[in-house]
Design a protein around this motif. Structure first.
Motif, PDB file in Angstrom:
ATOM      1  N   GLN A 188       0.837  -1.139  -0.037  1.00  0.00           N
ATOM      2  CA  GLN A 188      -0.083   0.144  -0.002  1.00  0.00           C
ATOM      3  C   GLN A 188       0.805   1.101  -0.022  1.00  0.00           C
ATOM      4  O   GLN A 188       0.227   2.340   0.037  1.00  0.00           O
ATOM      5  N   SER A 189       2.118   1.026  -0.047  1.00  0.00           N
ATOM      6  CA  SER A 189       2.854   2.492  -0.089  1.00  0.00           C
ATOM      7  C   SER A 189       3.297   2.743  -1.506  1.00  0.00           C
ATOM      8  O   SER A 189       3.516   2.124  -2.351  1.00  0.00           O
ATOM      9  N   LYS A 190       2.419   3.845  -1.682  1.00  0.00           N
ATOM     10  CA  LYS A 190       2.567   4.640  -3.178  1.00  0.00           C
ATOM     11  C   LYS A 190       4.036   4.594  -3.494  1.00  0.00           C
ATOM     12  O   LYS A 190       4.193   4.640  -4.799  1.00  0.00           O
ATOM     13  N   THR A 191       4.831   5.179  -2.816  1.00  0.00           N
ATOM     14  CA  THR A 191       6.265   5.448  -3.054  1.00  0.00           C
ATOM     15  C   THR A 191       6.810   3.880  -3.557  1.00  0.00           C
ATOM     16  O   THR A 191       7.889   3.861  -4.690  1.00  0.00           O
ATOM     17  N   LEU A 192       6.763   2.906  -2.925  1.00  0.00           N
ATOM     18  CA  LEU A 192       7.306   1.668  -3.199  1.00  0.00           C
ATOM     19  C   LEU A 192       6.665   1.182  -4.492  1.00  0.00           C
ATOM     20  O   LEU A 192       7.516   0.685  -5.370  1.00  0.00           O
ATOM     21  N   ILE A 193       5.291   1.331  -4.689  1.00  0.00           N
ATOM     22  CA  ILE A 193       4.534   1.003  -5.990  1.00  0.00           C
ATOM     23  C   ILE A 193       5.238   1.814  -6.928  1.00  0.00           C
ATOM     24  O   ILE A 193       5.825   0.815  -8.159  1.00  0.00           O
ATOM     25  N   GLU A 194       5.395   2.692  -7.038  1.00  0.00           N
ATOM     26  CA  GLU A 194       5.911   3.662  -8.297  1.00  0.00           C
ATOM     27  C   GLU A 194       7.321   3.272  -8.419  1.00  0.00           C
ATOM     28  O   GLU A 194       7.790   3.004  -9.541  1.00  0.00           O
ATOM     29  N   SER A 195       8.056   3.069  -7.377  1.00  0.00           N
ATOM     30  CA  SER A 195       9.455   2.925  -7.866  1.00  0.00           C
ATOM     31  C   SER A 195       9.610   1.332  -8.278  1.00  0.00           C
ATOM     32  O   SER A 195      10.571   1.058  -9.077  1.00  0.00           O
ATOM     33  N   THR A 196       9.042   0.365  -7.569  1.00  0.00           N
ATOM     34  CA  THR A 196       9.009  -0.874  -8.049  1.00  0.00           C
ATOM     35  C   THR A 196       8.772  -0.963  -9.889  1.00  0.00           C
ATOM     36  O   THR A 196       9.357  -1.797 -10.415  1.00  0.00           O
ATOM     37  N   ILE A 197       7.593  -0.381 -10.024  1.00  0.00           N
ATOM     38  CA  ILE A 197       7.105  -0.645 -11.348  1.00  0.00           C
ATOM     39  C   ILE A 197       8.013   0.021 -12.411  1.00  0.00           C
ATOM     40  O   ILE A 197       8.329  -0.421 -13.348  1.00  0.00           O
ATOM     41  N   ARG A 198       8.468   1.246 -11.804  1.00  0.00           N
ATOM     42  CA  ARG A 198       9.447   1.781 -12.744  1.00  0.00           C
ATOM     43  C   ARG A 198      10.630   1.049 -12.867  1.00  0.00           C
ATOM     44  O   ARG A 198      11.275   0.975 -14.056  1.00  0.00           O
ATOM     45  N   GLU A 199      11.127   0.583 -11.864  1.00  0.00           N
ATOM     46  CA  GLU A 199      12.388  -0.251 -11.871  1.00  0.00           C
ATOM     47  C   GLU A 199      12.149  -1.567 -12.773  1.00  0.00           C
ATOM     48  O   GLU A 199      12.842  -2.073 -13.439  1.00  0.00           O
ATOM     49  N   HIS A 200      10.789  -2.333 -12.636  1.00  0.00           N
ATOM     50  CA  HIS A 200      10.538  -3.222 -13.587  1.00  0.00           C
ATOM     51  C   HIS A 200      10.687  -3.120 -14.930  1.00  0.00           C
ATOM     52  O   HIS A 200      11.268  -4.022 -15.790  1.00  0.00           O
ATOM     53  N   TYR A 201      10.302  -2.054 -15.575  1.00  0.00           N
ATOM     54  CA  TYR A 201      10.462  -1.510 -16.847  1.00  0.00           C
ATOM     55  C   TYR A 201      11.741  -1.017 -17.346  1.00  0.00           C
ATOM     56  O   TYR A 201      12.539  -1.526 -18.352  1.00  0.00           O
ATOM     57  N   PHE A 202      12.461  -0.433 -16.248  1.00  0.00           N
ATOM     58  CA  PHE A 202      13.635   0.149 -16.424  1.00  0.00           C
ATOM     59  C   PHE A 202      14.549  -0.976 -16.659  1.00  0.00           C
ATOM     60  O   PHE A 202      15.687  -1.004 -17.560  1.00  0.00           O
ATOM     61  N   GLU A 203      14.571  -2.000 -15.874  1.00  0.00           N
ATOM     62  CA  GLU A 203      15.368  -3.184 -16.214  1.00  0.00           C
ATOM     63  C   GLU A 203      15.019  -3.904 -17.376  1.00  0.00           C
ATOM     64  O   GLU A 203      16.151  -4.315 -18.364  1.00  0.00           O
ATOM     65  N   THR A 204      14.012  -3.800 -18.001  1.00  0.00           N
ATOM     66  CA  THR A 204      13.880  -4.558 -19.316  1.00  0.00           C
ATOM     67  C   THR A 204      14.299  -3.607 -20.401  1.00  0.00           C
ATOM     68  O   THR A 204      14.943  -4.249 -21.203  1.00  0.00           O
ATOM     69  N   GLY A 205      14.101  -2.288 -20.182  1.00  0.00           N
ATOM     70  CA  GLY A 205      14.775  -1.477 -21.439  1.00  0.00           C
ATOM     71  C   GLY A 205      16.208  -1.552 -21.502  1.00  0.00           C
ATOM     72  O   GLY A 205      16.801  -1.708 -22.503  1.00  0.00           O
ATOM     73  N   THR A 206      16.929  -1.732 -20.275  1.00  0.00           N
ATOM     74  CA  THR A 206      18.213  -1.825 -19.936  1.00  0.00           C
ATOM     75  C   THR A 206      18.684  -3.201 -20.796  1.00  0.00           C
ATOM     76  O   THR A 206      19.814  -3.309 -21.410  1.00  0.00           O
ATOM     77  N   LYS A 207      17.936  -4.242 -20.528  1.00  0.00           N
ATOM     78  CA  LYS A 207      18.154  -5.325 -20.924  1.00  0.00           C
ATOM     79  C   LYS A 207      18.264  -5.677 -22.700  1.00  0.00           C
ATOM     80  O   LYS A 207      19.231  -6.285 -23.237  1.00  0.00           O
ATOM     81  N   ILE A 208      16.993  -5.047 -22.929  1.00  0.00           N
ATOM     82  CA  ILE A 208      17.173  -5.089 -24.413  1.00  0.00           C
ATOM     83  C   ILE A 208      18.081  -4.179 -25.106  1.00  0.00           C
ATOM     84  O   ILE A 208      18.690  -4.787 -25.913  1.00  0.00           O
ATOM     85  N   VAL A 209      18.379  -3.252 -24.522  1.00  0.00           N
ATOM     86  CA  VAL A 209      19.559  -2.357 -25.141  1.00  0.00           C
ATOM     87  C   VAL A 209      20.799  -3.232 -25.273  1.00  0.00           C
ATOM     88  O   VAL A 209      21.595  -3.112 -26.022  1.00  0.00           O
ATOM     89  N   LEU A 210      20.984  -3.714 -24.150  1.00  0.00           N
ATOM     90  CA  LEU A 210      22.298  -4.501 -23.806  1.00  0.00           C
ATOM     91  C   LEU A 210      22.402  -5.451 -25.027  1.00  0.00           C
ATOM     92  O   LEU A 210      23.455  -5.904 -25.637  1.00  0.00           O
ATOM     93  N   LEU A 211      21.244  -6.260 -24.913  1.00  0.00           N
ATOM     94  CA  LEU A 211      21.284  -7.346 -26.144  1.00  0.00           C
ATOM     95  C   LEU A 211      21.550  -6.957 -27.468  1.00  0.00           C
ATOM     96  O   LEU A 211      22.157  -7.456 -28.348  1.00  0.00           O
ATOM     97  N   ARG A 212      21.023  -5.801 -27.823  1.00  0.00           N
ATOM     98  CA  ARG A 212      21.260  -5.054 -29.075  1.00  0.00           C
ATOM     99  C   ARG A 212      22.709  -5.079 -29.391  1.00  0.00           C
ATOM    100  O   ARG A 212      23.292  -4.771 -30.389  1.00  0.00           O
ATOM    101  N   GLU A 213      23.335  -4.044 -28.242  1.00  0.00           N
ATOM    102  CA  GLU A 213      24.822  -3.673 -28.639  1.00  0.00           C
ATOM    103  C   GLU A 213      25.308  -4.799 -28.773  1.00  0.00           C
ATOM    104  O   GLU A 213      26.276  -4.737 -29.548  1.00  0.00           O
ATOM    105  N   VAL A 214      25.497  -5.719 -28.258  1.00  0.00           N
ATOM    106  CA  VAL A 214      26.429  -6.876 -28.260  1.00  0.00           C
ATOM    107  C   VAL A 214      26.061  -7.662 -29.608  1.00  0.00           C
ATOM    108  O   VAL A 214      27.082  -7.828 -30.310  1.00  0.00           O
ATOM    109  N   LYS A 215      24.742  -7.725 -30.265  1.00  0.00           N
ATOM    110  CA  LYS A 215      24.636  -8.299 -31.496  1.00  0.00           C
ATOM    111  C   LYS A 215      25.146  -7.361 -32.558  1.00  0.00           C
ATOM    112  O   LYS A 215      26.086  -7.160 -33.211  1.00  0.00           O
TER     113      LYS A 215
END
Lengths: 215, 215
Positions: A188-215
DNA sequence: TTATAAAATATTGTCGACAATTTAACTTAA
DNA sequence: TTAAGTTAAATTGTCGACAATATTTTATAA
């Protein structure tokens, strides 16, 4: 192109271009020439133009006045920005969830998470369940402006980054990642929810970018 | 309509429709008929259609297939959502500011705030300075996806809510409201910055809605 | 051969017309 | 008079053609 009545040509053309981009018949930087498309689809240029301008407004194509319409080049920065944006929007929109969610809503979230990790689920199904999961967290959100925008982003990323979704995470990772969101919502913590979901997508974005750079 | 060379007709038509909406020649719910507009502007329907579909994608008009294009009805909820959205986007985007801002940047913000409250400034100028203020807080933001979206929202709200900006706040209030944002930025606290900017717009949205309900 | 200019081609921008559909007006029946 | 059905008008969707501009090819000169 199959033709059925009632649906405007524009929409079928949009669908066609979608597929052409996904199948890489159109690649970043390519010019899409109206007359060519019109001829190959046996329609006039009018509905082609409508379809193109709609895709321009979606951000998938790019218009250069009197030069033509081109498939946008996707940079790593674009990908990162897109996922960052998803995190910002969903993170905020999901706040409504904790104000209104029922026990059943949470139960459903847990069910989705379970389905993600069962042996028989294939990649495509997992993606589908992921969509349902996130849609559930947004079910009480009412800000049309942000919801519409999020929808646009999702459409765009579905088309442009589809190939990348293949092997980003293991089943177990997918499960853990989404469990983390549920835990945040339960807190029920607003700040925790926002930061968690942000982190969730941030991680995916970062991962895809990394995958691309390698290739 | 004045015609100069080079600029596509579409853009001039968009401008024309903007003005017509601002001047309330077109009101919420009105249908905009292509042929009428075409005749009154002495152009064919083709560029009219292009202009209309662009305004549809901006969210100012609304398309009903085979029925026509209509001026969107603006509800109080729409207004509130719009300002809430501005708060979410700018709140996040401004976070880049504290990472990169120079002393000069802050100085400029203070200058703007001063200009807002000097005796000779009229409403229009204050609005203009407000725009510069917010633009400055975003000068280091790089997320194109969010920046473009914010631009769209701003364009839309400029057109639709312009009349409301008249007497929302006194000069002193305007000053204090923006000073508060500077203080938040100086604090370097991300959570404070985001919540302050959100609150800034939330307040405006709420006020406009209230003003409307009364009238 | 290379660089520049001219001509030819290709492409987008705009136009007026027709087709499909929706909306408005009119008729007829109760 | 009202309601439903029919006809007429208006409106959007689609088309093919021409105009304006941009691109490519060809021709010419150094």
């Amino acid at each position: 192109m199959t033709d059925s009545i009632k649906e405007p040509l524009k929409d079928k053309i949009i669908e066609h271009i979608y597929n052409a981009i996904v199948n890489e018949e159109f690649k970043g930087g390519d010019q899409i020439k109206e007359l060519h498309l019109a001829n190959s689809l046996n329609v006039s240029r009018a509905p082609i133009r409508e379809a193109l301008s709609e895709l321009v407004s979606l951000g998938i194509l790019e218009q250069k006045t009197r030069k033509g319409v081109f498939v946008k080049e996707i940079t790593s920065k674009d990908i990162f920005d897109t996922y960052e944006s998803k995190g910002i929007l969903e993170g905020f929109l999901a706040l409504e969830f904790i104000l209104r969610a029922s026990k059943e809503d949470f139960k459903k979230l847990y069910e989705y998470v379970d389905e993600m990790s069962i042996e028989t689920s294939d990649r495509k199904k997992i993606v589908k369940i992921g969509e349902l999961f996130h849609k559930t967290t947004l079910k009480y959100s009412k800000n049309r402006t942000l919801l519409d925008f999020l929808e646009k982003i999702n459409k765009k990323s579905q088309i442009l980054f589809y190939k990348n979704w293949a092997k980003l995470y293991s089943k177990e990772e997918v499960k853990q990642r989404h469990l983390k969101i549920i835990k945040a919502l339960e807190s029920q913590s607003k700040t925790l929810i926002e930061s968690t979901i942000r982190e969730h997508y941030f991680e995916t974005g970062t991962k895809i970018v990394l995958l691309r750079e390698v290739k």
